[in-house]
Design an enzyme around this catalytic site. Structure first.
Site, short mmCIF file in Angstrom:
data_model
loop_
_atom_site.label_atom_id
_atom_site.label_comp_id
_atom_site.label_asym_id
_atom_site.label_seq_id
_atom_site.Cartn_x
_atom_site.Cartn_y
_atom_site.Cartn_z
N GLU A 93 4.52 6.33 -11.09
CA GLU A 93 4.16 6.21 -9.67
C GLU A 93 2.82 5.87 -9.28
OE1 GLU A 93 5.55 6.83 -6.93
OE2 GLU A 93 3.93 7.37 -5.50
N ASN A 120 19.41 -2.18 14.34
CA ASN A 120 18.94 -1.75 13.07
C ASN A 120 19.75 -1.84 12.02
OD1 ASN A 120 17.59 -0.98 10.77
ND2 ASN A 120 17.47 1.04 11.67
N GLY A 121 19.96 -2.58 10.87
CA GLY A 121 20.93 -2.67 10.17
C GLY A 121 21.17 -4.26 9.64
N LYS A 178 2.14 2.78 -6.53
CA LYS A 178 1.02 3.00 -5.44
C LYS A 178 0.31 1.91 -5.22
CE LYS A 178 2.48 6.14 -3.19
NZ LYS A 178 3.66 5.53 -3.35
N TRP A 211 11.96 -5.40 11.21
CA TRP A 211 11.58 -5.67 9.80
C TRP A 211 12.94 -6.86 9.47
CZ3 TRP A 211 14.19 -5.45 4.91
CH2 TRP A 211 13.27 -5.48 3.76
N HIS A 239 4.12 -1.07 -28.86
CA HIS A 239 5.53 -1.72 -28.73
C HIS A 239 5.35 -2.93 -27.87
CE1 HIS A 239 7.41 1.28 -31.39
NE2 HIS A 239 6.99 1.90 -30.37
N CYS A 283 14.47 -1.02 10.83
CA CYS A 283 13.80 -1.33 12.18
C CYS A 283 13.48 -0.31 12.85
CB CYS A 283 14.62 -2.31 13.18
SG CYS A 283 14.96 -4.01 11.95
N ARG A 310 8.37 1.65 10.53
CA ARG A 310 9.83 1.21 10.01
C ARG A 310 9.98 -0.41 10.14
NH1 ARG A 310 13.58 5.24 10.39
NH2 ARG A 310 15.30 3.72 10.57
N GLU A 362 2.23 -1.36 -4.21
CA GLU A 362 2.46 -1.56 -3.02
C GLU A 362 1.36 -1.35 -1.97
OE1 GLU A 362 5.03 1.72 -1.59
OE2 GLU A 362 4.27 2.95 -2.78
N LYS A 421 9.36 1.69 6.00
CA LYS A 421 9.30 3.21 5.39
C LYS A 421 10.53 3.80 5.06
CE LYS A 421 7.61 7.42 4.87
NZ LYS A 421 6.63 7.30 3.70
C1 AGP Z 1 7.00 5.06 -1.62
O1 AGP Z 1 5.97 4.80 -1.72
C2 AGP Z 1 7.78 3.84 -1.12
N1 AGP Z 1 7.72 3.40 0.11
C3 AGP Z 1 9.36 3.63 -1.68
O2 AGP Z 1 9.29 3.73 -2.95
C4 AGP Z 1 10.19 4.97 -1.37
O3 AGP Z 1 9.69 5.96 -2.18
C5 AGP Z 1 11.61 4.64 -1.33
O4 AGP Z 1 12.06 3.52 -0.51
C6 AGP Z 1 12.47 5.53 -1.24
O5 AGP Z 1 12.47 6.18 -0.07
P1 AGP Z 1 13.16 7.75 0.51
O6 AGP Z 1 12.59 8.57 -0.29
O7 AGP Z 1 13.16 7.85 1.81
O8 AGP Z 1 14.66 7.40 0.14
#
Ligand code: AGP
Length: 613
Positions: free
Chosen positions: A486, A102-103, A490, A78, A509, A2, A27, A493, A608
């Site tokens: 990756e 936050n937490g 992408k 969040w 396989h 958050c 966030r 997400e 994020k």
């Molecule tokens: C990346 O596109 C994602 N948002 C997520 O996988 C991110 O890489 C992951 O949460 C790790 O975050 P960090 O690099 O801040 O530790």
């Protein structure tokens, strides 16, 4: 996950707090709220305005609201406990005490049972509200918010960054944390407390970072910091080098699009501190680890989450080949619970853009407890992971606002290349001419990336077609395999499409059964030692009616012949190819998501920085 902001000063708290929340909305963005003092001086009370949905909903409710006070707090959420709703939105206020959190308070059920047994009633389903109850009761005993915070801290278990205010102390904020970040900006007769410097940078660049179990006491424009138990401690005032406009979109539709195009500069900034241009060698002198320590390493673990983990998988290939040191990679949430065996002379490398990812931070702490030397690759200076590691190398990619990581990913790949070269060099595994060749390739990389980014146009036009596939199978071999992983992440997400990243050698396989004309195959197939095998994998897929997009090197007639779409990368060293290949898979995901009308910078359900488990 958050965003929290607290303010005391001469400006309008509503403007400062909402402006700060806007910078923190990445966030978390399912609800938001503010609590600001209002009413006649000497009789001020806390006025709370909250709204479900994005910050824009709160701004609409605040449009005609005026506040007489100079103290306030705000929050963009969040959801962890309690569904996204106005009643669960922060700030939570109980009898004149208001707070933002936050937490996760892990022992919240016990606290709730105890409070309920003594007659407390609750207006939300959140763990955060319980802390407001504890504080409002304690402050009746202590008559002072700071003492009340100190009194309830022993009751809390879990991860928290909290900023609290009490209407009977109209110039006091108390902030405290265990895990998630808190930073305090010291302005001209004003103090701003926030989760991240981005909420502060437009007001001041002088900041203080609070560590776990410390309590920040803001009275007027004065800051004092105490340990739990009340001992005053001195904290260093740091100067932030990011400018406010770095955080703006600079004309792009989305932060992510801007950050994709910032990548050539991000890679250049990642490399610049570590390349001796005259000697064309790599220098890792100010990273907190010595050459003697580098020489003693017998094994490396690379631990991270998400995109950062995939960068670490690429790092494994490069480090083992260039420095001849065995590397194990693991996802932080697995590593921290699997009782890993960490032999002597092990280096544990954590990769984290935010430096606050809970699982990665916990993995770092476990590694240190088990006697490993630790090295952080991070983008946020003075973040928790950055501060707790033995050594550190910065991604230097600048603020990354888009929830989907792009420039931090390629900066990490560049840093891992330089780290591998330095390690290989100090351990006598890399000849000087080989080092010079790699350094020259790294120096040429930003210009090559600019060239590859011209595919922006292709993907902008192809996106409407690409979005209709039922899924995408990304494949690659060797150091191209993590780029396939990756690329799939992408697309998942951002476009919410099904996508898989696979080692191309695994196609037979199982995944081969997936292939039909509704499934797109994307093969990362640069001209390296794996080229022939990847090409034959593509021919097998083609023979089964697969739709093929391939990423290759230069004008590759054989690849073109088996591909519906062929994307050409410049000729480059095998260690540089993954950085170049990352760009088209990012552009694919970005444009498909944009074509679908998705919220590219704030994809649904994501945040994020995942600062809770
Ligand atoms: C990346 O596109 C994602 N948002 C997520 O996988 C991110 O890489 C992951 O949460 C790790 O975050 P960090 O690099 O801040 O530790």
């Amino acid at each position: 996950m958050c965003g929290i902001v607290g303010y005391f000063g001469q400006k309008d708290p509503k403007e400062v707090i909402v402006g700060g929340l806007k910078r923190l909305e990445y966030r978390g963005y399912d609800s938001a709220g503010v609590a600001i003092l209002d009413g006649p001086m000497g009789q001020q009370h806390i006025k709370v305005v909250r709204a479900q949905g994005k910050l824009a909903e709160l701004s609409k409710k605040l449009e005609h609201e005026k506040f007489t006070g100079r103290l306030g707090i705000g929050h963009t959420r969040w959801a962890t406990h309690g569904v996204p709703s106005e009643r669960n939105a922060h700030p939570h206020t109980v009898e004149g005490v208001s707070l933002v959190h936050n937490g996760i308070i892990e022992n919240y059920q016990d606290i709730k049972r105890t409070l309920a047994a003594s007659g407390a009633t609750f207006t939300s389903d959140t763990d955060s509200e319980l802390v407001a109850h504890l504080l409002s009761r304690k402050v009746k005993e202590t008559g002072d918010l700071l003492k009340a915070v100190d009194g309830i801290l022993p009751l809390l278990r879990g991860a928290y960054a909290i900023v609290a205010m009490w209407e009977k102390q109209p110039d006091v904020l108390v902030a405290f944390k265990n895990g998630p970040p808190l930073v305090i900006g010291l302005g001209e007769k004003e103090v701003i407390v926030a989760s991240d410097v981005q909420a502060i940078i437009s007001h001041t660049n002088k900041v203080v970072y609070i560590d776990d179990h410390e309590i920040a006491f803001v009275k007027g424009a004065d800051l004092k910091v105490f340990t739990a138990g009340g001992n005053s401690i001195k904290k260093e005032i740091q100067t932030i080098t990011w400018s406010a406009d770095q955080v703006e979109k600079a004309g792009f539709k989305h932060f992510m699009h801007k950050e994709i195009h910032e990548q050539p500069r991000a890679v250049a900034n990642a490399c610049a501190p570590h390349i001796d241009l005259a000697a064309k060698v790599v220098r890792l002198h100010d990273v907190g680890l010595t050459d003697a320590q580098f020489k003693k390493i017998e094994r490396i673990f690379i631990i991270a989450c998400g995109t950062s983990y995939y960068a670490g998988v690429a790092g494994k290939y490069v480090i083992e080949k260039i420095a001849q040191v065995p590397v194990e990679t693991d996802i932080a949430s697995e590593f921290r619970y699997r009782s890993p065996v960490i032999p002597p002379n092990t280096l544990v490398v954590t990769i984290s853009q935010s430096g606050e990812t809970a699982d990665t931070l916990a993995a770092l702490r476990l590694a240190k407890k088990m006697g490993a030397l630790t090295l952080s690759i991070c983008n946020v200076r003075a973040s928790s992971i950055d501060r707790e590691a033995d050594g550190r190398i910065y991604m230097n990619s600048g603020p990354e606002i888009g929830v989907a990581s792009t420039k931090a990913f390629v900066s990490t790949l560049a840093v891992l290349n330089l780290f591998s070269v330095y390690l290989g060099s100090v351990r006598g595994q890399l000849a000087k001419n080989e080092e010079t060749n790699i350094v020259e390739n790294m120096l040429a990389l930003p210009a090559q990336m600019e060239a590859v980014l011209s595919y922006d146009k292709f993907f902008g036009e192809a996106a409407m077609k690409l979005k209709d596939y039922r899924g995408v199978l990304f494949m690659g071999r060797g150091v191209s395999y993590p780029i396939a992983l990756e690329g799939a992440l992408k697309l998942k997400e951002l476009a919410y499409m099904h996508a898989e990243g696979y080692a191309a050698g695994e196609m037979k396989h199982g995944p081969l059964a997936l292939i039909d004309d509704r499934m797109l195959i994307l093969m990362v197939c640069p001209s390296d030692e794996h080229y022939e095998k990847s090409l034959s994998n593509l021919e097998e897929a083609r023979a089964r009616g697969g739709k093929i997009m391939s990423i290759g090197t230069g004008d590759d007639a054989a690849l073109k012949a088996v591909s519906d779409d062929y994307l050409s990368l410049p000729v480059a060293n095998w260690m540089v190819n993954p950085i170049l290949a990352a760009l088209p898979v990012q552009l694919l995901a970005y444009h498909v998501a944009d074509a679908m009308g998705n919220d590219v910078d704030q994809p649904r359900n994501l945040a994020k920085s995942v600062t809770v488990e």
